[in-house]
Design a protein around this motif. Structure first.
Motif, PDB file in Angstrom:
ATOM      1  N   LEU A  57       0.821  -1.211   0.000  1.00  0.00           N
ATOM      2  CA  LEU A  57       0.000   0.000   0.000  1.00  0.00           C
ATOM      3  C   LEU A  57       0.852   1.257   0.000  1.00  0.00           C
ATOM      4  CD1 LEU A  57      -2.871  -1.083   0.127  1.00  0.00           C
ATOM      5  CD2 LEU A  57      -1.503  -2.371   1.779  1.00  0.00           C
ATOM      6  N   SER A  58       2.180   1.077  -0.090  1.00  0.00           N
ATOM      7  CA  SER A  58       3.110   2.180   0.122  1.00  0.00           C
ATOM      8  C   SER A  58       3.730   2.717  -1.159  1.00  0.00           C
ATOM      9  CB  SER A  58       4.235   1.728   1.057  1.00  0.00           C
ATOM     10  OG  SER A  58       3.709   1.219   2.258  1.00  0.00           O
ATOM     11  N   SER A  59       3.337   2.156  -2.304  1.00  0.00           N
ATOM     12  CA  SER A  59       3.914   2.504  -3.606  1.00  0.00           C
ATOM     13  C   SER A  59       5.393   2.144  -3.691  1.00  0.00           C
ATOM     14  CB  SER A  59       3.724   4.000  -3.924  1.00  0.00           C
ATOM     15  OG  SER A  59       2.362   4.306  -4.054  1.00  0.00           O
ATOM     16  N   ASN A  60       5.853   1.232  -2.853  1.00  0.00           N
ATOM     17  CA  ASN A  60       7.256   0.814  -2.919  1.00  0.00           C
ATOM     18  C   ASN A  60       7.506  -0.105  -4.114  1.00  0.00           C
ATOM     19  OD1 ASN A  60       8.012   2.255  -0.612  1.00  0.00           O
ATOM     20  ND2 ASN A  60       7.358   0.598   0.724  1.00  0.00           N
ATOM     21  N   TRP A  61       6.532  -0.929  -4.453  1.00  0.00           N
ATOM     22  CA  TRP A  61       6.681  -1.799  -5.628  1.00  0.00           C
ATOM     23  C   TRP A  61       6.803  -0.964  -6.897  1.00  0.00           C
ATOM     24  CZ3 TRP A  61       3.820  -2.478 -10.089  1.00  0.00           C
ATOM     25  CH2 TRP A  61       4.140  -3.595 -10.868  1.00  0.00           C
ATOM     26  N   SER A  62       5.959   0.059  -7.033  1.00  0.00           N
ATOM     27  CA  SER A  62       6.009   0.884  -8.251  1.00  0.00           C
ATOM     28  C   SER A  62       7.205   1.828  -8.241  1.00  0.00           C
ATOM     29  CB  SER A  62       4.708   1.684  -8.402  1.00  0.00           C
ATOM     30  OG  SER A  62       4.494   2.546  -7.307  1.00  0.00           O
ATOM     31  N   THR A  63       7.798   2.053  -7.064  1.00  0.00           N
ATOM     32  CA  THR A  63       8.965   2.930  -6.956  1.00  0.00           C
ATOM     33  C   THR A  63      10.259   2.191  -7.245  1.00  0.00           C
ATOM     34  OG1 THR A  63       7.856   4.270  -5.273  1.00  0.00           O
ATOM     35  CG2 THR A  63      10.244   4.463  -5.418  1.00  0.00           C
ATOM     36  N   PHE A  64      10.446   1.033  -6.581  1.00  0.00           N
ATOM     37  CA  PHE A  64      11.702   0.288  -6.674  1.00  0.00           C
ATOM     38  C   PHE A  64      11.617  -0.923  -7.592  1.00  0.00           C
ATOM     39  CE2 PHE A  64      11.436   2.008  -2.296  1.00  0.00           C
ATOM     40  CZ  PHE A  64      12.482   2.903  -2.359  1.00  0.00           C
ATOM     41  N   SER A  83      20.866  10.553  -4.329  1.00  0.00           N
ATOM     42  CA  SER A  83      20.363   9.477  -5.186  1.00  0.00           C
ATOM     43  C   SER A  83      18.924   9.103  -4.855  1.00  0.00           C
ATOM     44  CB  SER A  83      21.258   8.238  -5.058  1.00  0.00           C
ATOM     45  OG  SER A  83      21.311   7.801  -3.711  1.00  0.00           O
ATOM     46  N   TYR A  84      18.526   9.344  -3.609  1.00  0.00           N
ATOM     47  CA  TYR A  84      17.165   9.014  -3.198  1.00  0.00           C
ATOM     48  C   TYR A  84      16.111   9.870  -3.896  1.00  0.00           C
ATOM     49  CZ  TYR A  84      17.767  13.141  -0.248  1.00  0.00           C
ATOM     50  OH  TYR A  84      18.002  14.417   0.190  1.00  0.00           O
ATOM     51  N   MET A  85      16.514  11.004  -4.509  1.00  0.00           N
ATOM     52  CA  MET A  85      15.538  11.918  -5.092  1.00  0.00           C
ATOM     53  C   MET A  85      14.727  11.275  -6.214  1.00  0.00           C
ATOM     54  SD  MET A  85      15.419  14.793  -3.521  1.00  0.00           S
ATOM     55  CE  MET A  85      14.563  15.799  -4.732  1.00  0.00           C
ATOM     56  N   GLN A  86      15.342  10.346  -6.958  1.00  0.00           N
ATOM     57  CA  GLN A  86      14.585   9.716  -8.042  1.00  0.00           C
ATOM     58  C   GLN A  86      13.376   8.954  -7.507  1.00  0.00           C
ATOM     59  OE1 GLN A  86      16.353   6.086  -9.848  1.00  0.00           O
ATOM     60  NE2 GLN A  86      18.030   6.389  -8.402  1.00  0.00           N
ATOM     61  N   PHE A  87      13.444   8.515  -6.238  1.00  0.00           N
ATOM     62  CA  PHE A  87      12.364   7.716  -5.681  1.00  0.00           C
ATOM     63  C   PHE A  87      11.213   8.570  -5.154  1.00  0.00           C
ATOM     64  CE2 PHE A  87      16.227   4.971  -4.757  1.00  0.00           C
ATOM     65  CZ  PHE A  87      16.088   4.266  -5.932  1.00  0.00           C
ATOM     66  N   MET A  88      11.366   9.908  -5.223  1.00  0.00           N
ATOM     67  CA  MET A  88      10.222  10.751  -4.916  1.00  0.00           C
ATOM     68  C   MET A  88       9.114  10.549  -5.943  1.00  0.00           C
ATOM     69  SD  MET A  88       9.981  12.489  -2.220  1.00  0.00           S
ATOM     70  CE  MET A  88       8.775  13.739  -2.664  1.00  0.00           C
ATOM     71  N   ASN A  89       9.490  10.146  -7.156  1.00  0.00           N
ATOM     72  CA  ASN A  89       8.482   9.737  -8.135  1.00  0.00           C
ATOM     73  C   ASN A  89       8.051   8.324  -7.765  1.00  0.00           C
ATOM     74  OD1 ASN A  89       7.031   8.780 -10.319  1.00  0.00           O
ATOM     75  ND2 ASN A  89       8.316   9.798 -11.831  1.00  0.00           N
ATOM     76  N   ARG A  90       6.854   8.188  -7.215  1.00  0.00           N
ATOM     77  CA  ARG A  90       6.416   6.897  -6.685  1.00  0.00           C
ATOM     78  C   ARG A  90       6.063   5.902  -7.792  1.00  0.00           C
ATOM     79  NH1 ARG A  90       8.639   6.098  -2.376  1.00  0.00           N
ATOM     80  NH2 ARG A  90       7.020   4.832  -1.415  1.00  0.00           N
ATOM     81  N   PHE A  91       6.245   6.313  -9.052  1.00  0.00           N
ATOM     82  CA  PHE A  91       6.102   5.393 -10.181  1.00  0.00           C
ATOM     83  C   PHE A  91       7.441   5.250 -10.917  1.00  0.00           C
ATOM     84  CE2 PHE A  91       1.780   7.174  -9.662  1.00  0.00           C
ATOM     85  CZ  PHE A  91       1.084   5.994  -9.440  1.00  0.00           C
ATOM     86  N   ASN A  92       8.526   5.454 -10.201  1.00  0.00           N
ATOM     87  CA  ASN A  92       9.860   5.453 -10.797  1.00  0.00           C
ATOM     88  C   ASN A  92      10.148   4.176 -11.595  1.00  0.00           C
ATOM     89  OD1 ASN A  92      12.868   6.267 -10.882  1.00  0.00           O
ATOM     90  ND2 ASN A  92      12.940   4.332  -9.773  1.00  0.00           N
ATOM     91  N   TRP A  93       9.913   3.015 -10.989  1.00  0.00           N
ATOM     92  CA  TRP A  93      10.241   1.742 -11.653  1.00  0.00           C
ATOM     93  C   TRP A  93       9.332   1.512 -12.855  1.00  0.00           C
ATOM     94  CZ3 TRP A  93       7.558  -2.962 -12.304  1.00  0.00           C
ATOM     95  CH2 TRP A  93       8.351  -4.008 -12.817  1.00  0.00           C
TER      96      TRP A  93
END
Length: 611
Positions: free
Chosen positions: A348-355, A371-381
């Motif tokens: 429920l945390s958008s971690n799957w779509s992020t990483f 480097s963590y800034m790219q993960f502010m986009n919760r749809f990064n991956w």
């Protein structure tokens, strides 16, 4: 002892590993059997030798003691212990802060130092810096430092606190997919939902992650816990054997709210936190392993060192910018057990779509400070999946409204289901995440790689290289900070080796040697690169196009020195040079360069004094 395939492979190649590396990490997924492998390595290669085993938590010490005591003479250091190390034992177990006088003596005598959960090693922290310094400066020259972890990456942007300052190489021992095929682990089945009313945009992330003081109230205000219960009740009905779940929460307030909601829904649950007394915690976890407690709600204690192979549902209620935290927690559900063929991951945390899925995570010993800034986009991956050269994967977000008033919000692959309908609610009311979120608006490395290899040979074919390549000092002297980073990339591409490297240690040796040469050139010519807030691939691309950020002089000079390489190197060699050059440019941008440089591989004052 019967060894698994991956363990036997490491045993067979271990003499070569220690010949090539003195400080290395053995990476293998959670549940693969790293501690058993360490015991076998000690028995095979360090008979009658002295071993130190370090970890950061008492629970892990006890687990290591149980495994290692079966075949070795083991002593677990107490806080008050004194006297010489290895008195009556060959293996010394400790945290890095226990009985430091005894431990300091042990490090000087040790033939092997093993650090469990090695991603915790802080080369600049109080707990680890002293022992790393002792090992490097006073330890046996023949001794090895071996780390064990499933996630070899530090959750820090501090350049003095990177894992590459403690270890030289990652030895990739086994991957999750191989262990699934061997029956060691089970298949993760992901059920990600996007909680649309969870607002993370206003949270200050300058620390490198979402601070729980701000994150927890945002979670409580949102519908995350409601989504979790709805999704959990659906999944538990289809599980065999019976559901046994672990719920990962951001803090105690979220855990208590989650615990109350689970109990009110009629499910037996319990909470464990860092404040739960050890005896009480062990009793609760034993009941959970047997299934007497179905749902174990936790804060910060189950991500490492906890093993319940019967756990078949993970519920993630902790948004993070750390793929270490994501990977460690999901890995806890993948151990195999009788009649268990999968583990459902409700995110429920958008971690799957992020990483991305944990079986596809990639790790690095060094990361730049933002480097963590790219993960502010919760749809990064999800955005990255659109840039695969072989196959584009499109993901949909279901916006169907459910009878309870919530949206479905399940994320699924477009081509995986008949008529592209949502596998959770059975309807088609979805949006294309990539198009909706405009994930193609930022350049990524795949696109830059394609642009570089298409553009440089073409432009160079139309240039007088001898004219442009003679303008080095003029290009550097008038360059803006962004242009300096572009020129550093081009210079690195020209200078760095395109040869294959046998290990990550060799890779970094070659890369840092060229970075040192570039730093030497810059300080000799009184050129300073100011430390920047970010490294933007778009600036490198702009230089390839002689665009608006990188001016014509710098763009054409940079392309000219890259083009000379293409004329006498193979495509494979250029590809290897390109990837090293990106790392060098990134490091120069994030660390900066000046006459004050005092790095392990380059000291500006020493260099200038040698001229």
């Amino acid at each position: 002892m019967h060894l698994r395939n991956w363990q036997q492979k490491i045993i067979d190649t271990y003499p070569l590993i220690i010949k090539q590396n003195r400080r290395f990490i053995l990476k293998a997924p959670t549940g693969a059997g790293k501690t058993v492998l360490a015991s076998e390595i000690i028995g095979r290669f360090y008979k009658d030798k002295k071993i130190v085993v370090l970890c950061h938590r008492l629970v892990l010490l006890e687990q290591l003691e149980d495994v290692l005591s079966k075949n070795h003479s083991v002593r677990k250091l107490a806080v008050s212990d004194k006297g010489p190390a290895f008195d009556g034992c060959d293996v010394l177990l400790s945290t890095s802060m226990r009985a430091k006088d005894v431990l300091a003596d042990a490090i000087l005598k040790a033939d092997l130092i093993i650090v469990d959960e090695a991603h915790r090693v802080s080369p600049n922290g109080l707990a680890y810096k002293w022992f790393l310094d002792d090992f490097e400066n006073r330890g046996k020259a023949s001794a090895q430092l071996m780390g064990l972890t499933a996630s070899p990456e530090r959750r820090t942007g501090d350049q003095r606190d990177q894992l590459n300052l403690a270890f030289d190489a990652i030895i990739d021992c086994a991957n999750i997919n191989d262990l699934i095929s061997e029956g060691v682990l089970v298949q993760p089945v992901y059920r990600p939902h996007f909680v649309h009313d969870l607002n993370l945009d206003t949270i200050d992330i300058s620390s490198g992650d979402f601070p729980v003081a701000s994150l927890a109230p945002a979670i409580i205000r949102s519908s995350m816990i409601d989504y979790a219960l709805w999704s959990y009740h659906e999944e538990r009905e289809h599980l065999s054997p019976k559901p046994i779940s672990a719920w990962f929460c951001a803090d105690i307030s979220v855990a208590e709210a989650t615990f109350q909601a689970i109990q009110e829904s009629g499910i037996e649950a319990a909470i464990v936190t860092a404040g739960t007394p050890l005896k009480v915690r062990m009793k609760l976890l034993a009941a959970h392993e047997k299934g007497d407690i179905e749902a174990m709600v936790s804060v910060g204690v189950l991500a490492e060192g906890w093993d319940n192979p019967n756990c078949n549902i993970i519920v993630h209620l902790r948004p993070t910018l750390s793929k270490v935290l994501w990977g460690q927690s999901v890995g806890r559900g993948l151990r195999s057990a009788p009649d268990k063929d999968k583990c459902v991951i409700i995110d429920l945390s958008s971690n799957w779509s992020t990483f991305g899925p944990v079986e596809k995570l990639e790790w690095n010993l060094w990361t730049h400070r933002r480097s963590y800034m790219q993960f502010m986009n919760r749809f990064n991956w999800i955005g990255q999946q659109q840039d695969h050269e072989d196959a584009i994967e499109t993901y949909l977000l279901c916006k169907n409204e459910l009878p309870n008033g919530m949206r479905c919000s399940h994320i699924y692959m477009k081509s995986a289901f008949e008529n592209e309908t949502c596998p959770v609610c059975g309807t088609y009311a979805a949006i294309d995440i990539y198009k909706e979120q405009k994930l193609d608006s930022s350049l990524n490395e795949n696109k830059l790689h394609t642009l570089f290899f298409e553009r440089v040979p073409k432009v160079c074919g139309e240039m007088n290289l001898s004219v442009w390549s003679s303008l080095d000092k003029k290009a550097w002297k008038s360059a803006t900070p962004k242009e300096q980073v572009f020129l550093a990339f081009c210079m690195a591409f020209a200078e760095v080796s395109g040869d294959k490297t046998r290990s990550e240690s060799d890779y970094w040796d070659a890369t840092l040697a060229v970075e040192a040469r570039i730093r030497a050139y810059l300080v000799e010519n009184k050129i300073q690169i100011v430390k920047q807030h970010d490294f933007d691939l778009a600036d490198i691309a702009d230089g390839m196009l002689a665009g608006t950020v990188i001016r014509t002089l710098q763009a054409h000079y940079g392309i000219s020195i890259c083009g000379a390489v293409f004329s006498n190197q193979s495509v494979s060699e250029c590809d290897r040079k390109y990837h090293k050059a990106i790392k060098i440019a990134e490091r120069l941008a994030m660390i900066g360069c000046s006459t004050q440089d005092n790095l392990p591989y380059f000291n500006a004052n020493d260099h200038l004094a040698s001229l």
